[in-house]
Scaffold this active site. Structure first.
Site, PDB file in Angstrom:
ATOM      1  N   LYS A   6      64.394  63.829  49.873  1.00  0.00           N
ATOM      2  CA  LYS A   6      64.522  62.485  49.290  1.00  0.00           C
ATOM      3  C   LYS A   6      63.597  62.265  48.080  1.00  0.00           C
ATOM      4  O   LYS A   6      63.917  62.690  46.991  1.00  0.00           O
ATOM      5  CB  LYS A   6      64.299  61.422  50.356  1.00  0.00           C
ATOM      6  CG  LYS A   6      65.431  61.392  51.408  1.00  0.00           C
ATOM      7  CD  LYS A   6      65.321  60.163  52.276  1.00  0.00           C
ATOM      8  CE  LYS A   6      66.221  60.188  53.484  1.00  0.00           C
ATOM      9  NZ  LYS A   6      67.597  59.860  53.222  1.00  0.00           N
ATOM     10  N   PHE A  26      67.774  61.074  63.493  1.00  0.00           N
ATOM     11  CA  PHE A  26      68.707  61.314  62.390  1.00  0.00           C
ATOM     12  C   PHE A  26      68.148  62.463  61.573  1.00  0.00           C
ATOM     13  O   PHE A  26      67.094  62.360  60.967  1.00  0.00           O
ATOM     14  CB  PHE A  26      68.908  60.081  61.501  1.00  0.00           C
ATOM     15  CG  PHE A  26      69.988  60.322  60.480  1.00  0.00           C
ATOM     16  CD1 PHE A  26      71.326  60.150  60.807  1.00  0.00           C
ATOM     17  CD2 PHE A  26      69.678  60.776  59.199  1.00  0.00           C
ATOM     18  CE1 PHE A  26      72.335  60.421  59.885  1.00  0.00           C
ATOM     19  CE2 PHE A  26      70.680  61.039  58.269  1.00  0.00           C
ATOM     20  CZ  PHE A  26      72.006  60.856  58.622  1.00  0.00           C
ATOM     21  N   ASP A  45      60.158  66.182  60.888  1.00  0.00           N
ATOM     22  CA  ASP A  45      61.121  65.845  59.840  1.00  0.00           C
ATOM     23  C   ASP A  45      60.554  64.653  59.088  1.00  0.00           C
ATOM     24  O   ASP A  45      60.617  63.515  59.566  1.00  0.00           O
ATOM     25  CB  ASP A  45      62.488  65.523  60.459  1.00  0.00           C
ATOM     26  CG  ASP A  45      63.527  65.179  59.383  1.00  0.00           C
ATOM     27  OD1 ASP A  45      63.125  64.911  58.235  1.00  0.00           O
ATOM     28  OD2 ASP A  45      64.735  65.165  59.705  1.00  0.00           O
TER      29      ASP A  45
END
Ligand SMILES: Cc1ncc(COP(=O)(O)O)c(C=O)c1O
Length: 493
Positions: free
Chosen positions: A345, A231, A316
């Site tokens: 985030k 993702f 990532d």
């Protein structure tokens, strides 16, 4: 006030349940009707549906109902046989918000039916004043906890001084933030963006540029290897890398130049590399893919394969970075030094979107003025918040706490020994447990946890994620474990 109201109502509910248990009845709370359940409901009158559901329900059970109580937006019907039925009949305020969101917003999410108004640390409260332990942390964006005072102060002070100037000018905030982020991640340079997926796009562009200008790959032939179950966000490039049919359906044609291999399979990586390979993009732990932790040594082997083949290793770490797995970066667990790292985030301290693509100097120096950019990326407000988010993370021991509490949480989940749990996985406070899909869905578990005061969200059909703020303490985890254990026991009956 709200807290008082909350304590009174949870106390009442607790007493109600305890009272029933004393009678020796097999008490369990079963959600028979799921309101509001479908998007079609939004087109019908709220009252008509609620009335229809109530008539249906009381019609079939009226002779069995011994007591009823209306509490925190729900009607509890106590049946003579010892069952409690809960019907979410929201108060006007709560329901109106859901209805408004559904009527005027695209339904591209499937939220749990709870409307939150405020948060503090590890807790959030809904419109009825009910308190929940947040074990979701906005998909790990709220690692510092809700409304962290230092982050709020930085946000307010900087917003009152200077927020956005665009990169047409320098600001007195960006340099210091980039320097700290580079030092902590052992990278030379960083390119600031807003959301995580923009930083992913930046990494992809940087890798392609490096392949053409340094490695000598023929024009438009560059390939990037990614993993099944990845993702990396929702833009066209990100879903072009995805192996998830749901994310891709009816969004083609897709961006070419990606090869998908199995996760945690180093032989597949070696086999997929060819002379056009620019980079291998990988999550050190797959978050949205189901909290998949690869075997120890995987990242070290990947780094070795990439180095031998002149391929960039890009991690990532949007979800796994910044202490979530118990180290500053998840790649630190194996002392791997990637060529590029993507952060997002929690870098925004739970108050502002801040993301970065960090890499070696020779990679990021390939960007020239005009090659890439974003109006809001790296603005002074983002830079001030990002720097403070990093400082809080280190100065308040959040990374160490994540390692300790993560271990405690996983041990506690194992100790529950629930027949519904088929696996417990995770690293630090990136934790998930797999549910036996033949018995119950992860969504149902999350709905029941919500009723019991724990908020989290499933990933895929079968995994319940537990990713609380990194400030969570042992008592909170112990109390959450009791609730999770009771909820699973209820669902096992
Ligand atoms: C590993 C990973 N990469 C990228 C993204 C996308 O980040 P954003 O939603 O901020 O665009 C996410 C979001 O969940 C993620 O978990």
């Amino acid at each position: 006030m709200a807290q008082d109201r909350h304590h009174r109502s949870t106390d009442l509910l607790r007493r109600l349940q305890q009272g029933l248990q004393l009678t020796g009845w097999p008490v369990y709370v079963k959600r028979l009707l799921n309101w509001p359940a479908t998007t079609h409901d939004a087109h019908l009158s709220r009252l008509a549906i609620a009335a229809a559901k109530l008539i249906l329900l009381t019609g079939s059970f009226s002779r069995d109902i011994s007591h009823w109580v209306f509490l925190t937006g729900r009607l509890y019907l106590v049946l003579r046989q010892g069952y409690i039925i809960t019907i979410p009949v929201f108060g006007n305020r709560m329901h109106k918000q859901i209805e408004l969101e559904r009527r005027f917003g695209a339904c591209n999410y499937h939220p749990l039916p709870v409307v939150l108004t405020h948060g503090d640390g590890c807790y959030v409260w809904d419109t009825d004043g009910k308190q929940y332990l947040d074990m979701m942390s906005a998909y790990s964006a709220v690692s510092h906890g809700h409304c962290h005072p230092r982050l709020l102060q930085t946000l307010e002070e900087q917003a009152g001084r200077l927020s956005v100037v665009s990169r047409a000018f320098y600001s007195d905030r960006l340099g210091a933030f980039l320097q700290r982020a580079c030092e902590l991640s052992r990278m030379d340079k960083a390119l600031p963006t807003n959301t995580g997926v923009e930083a992913v796009e930046t990494a992809l562009k940087a890798a392609r540029k490096w392949a053409y200008e340094v490695k000598g790959v023929a024009t438009d032939a560059a390939e990037i290897i990614v993993c099944r179950g990845n993702f990396h966000g929702r833009t066209l490039a990100a879903i072009s890398m995805s192996s998830e049919p749901e994310y891709r359906k009816n969004f083609g044609p897709f961006t070419p130049g990606f090869r998908v291999i199995d996760y945690a399979d180093t032989a597949a990586l070696e086999a997929a590399i060819n002379s056009n390979t620019a980079a291998f993009l990988v999550e050190p732990v797959q978050g949205e893919g189901g909290i998949n932790v690869p075997p120890r040594g995987y990242l070290t082997s990947c780094a070795d394969i990439c180095r031998r083949n002149n391929v960039l290793l890009i991690c990532d770490e949007i979800q796994t970075g910044l202490g979530r797995t118990g180290r500053f970066l998840a790649s630190d667990h194996e002392d791997v030094q990637p060529d590029g790292v993507i952060l997002g985030k929690a870098l925004g301290g739970g108050v502002y979107p801040v993301s970065l693509f960090l890499a070696r100097r020779d990679i990021l120096d390939l960007f020239q003025p005009g090659d890439h950019g974003s109006t809001f990326g790296g603005n002074p407000l983002a830079a001030a918040v990002g720097l403070e988010a990093l400082n809080v993370l280190l100065e308040e021991g959040l990374i160490e706490n994540s390692a300790l509490m993560g271990e405690h949480l996983r041990a506690g989940l194992h100790a529950l020994d629930s027949p519904l749990i088929t696996d417990v996985r995770g690293q630090g406070l990136l934790v998930g447990f797999e549910i036996d899909a033949t018995r119950v869905t992860a969504r149902t578990v999350c709905e029941h946890l919500m009723d019991s005061g724990i908020l989290t969200k499933e990933t895929h059909e079968t995994v319940v994620r537990l990713t609380p703020p990194l400030i969570i303490d042992r008592e909170m985890i112990d109390s959450a474990l009791v609730t999770i254990g009771d909820t699973l026991a209820t669902l096992t009956k």
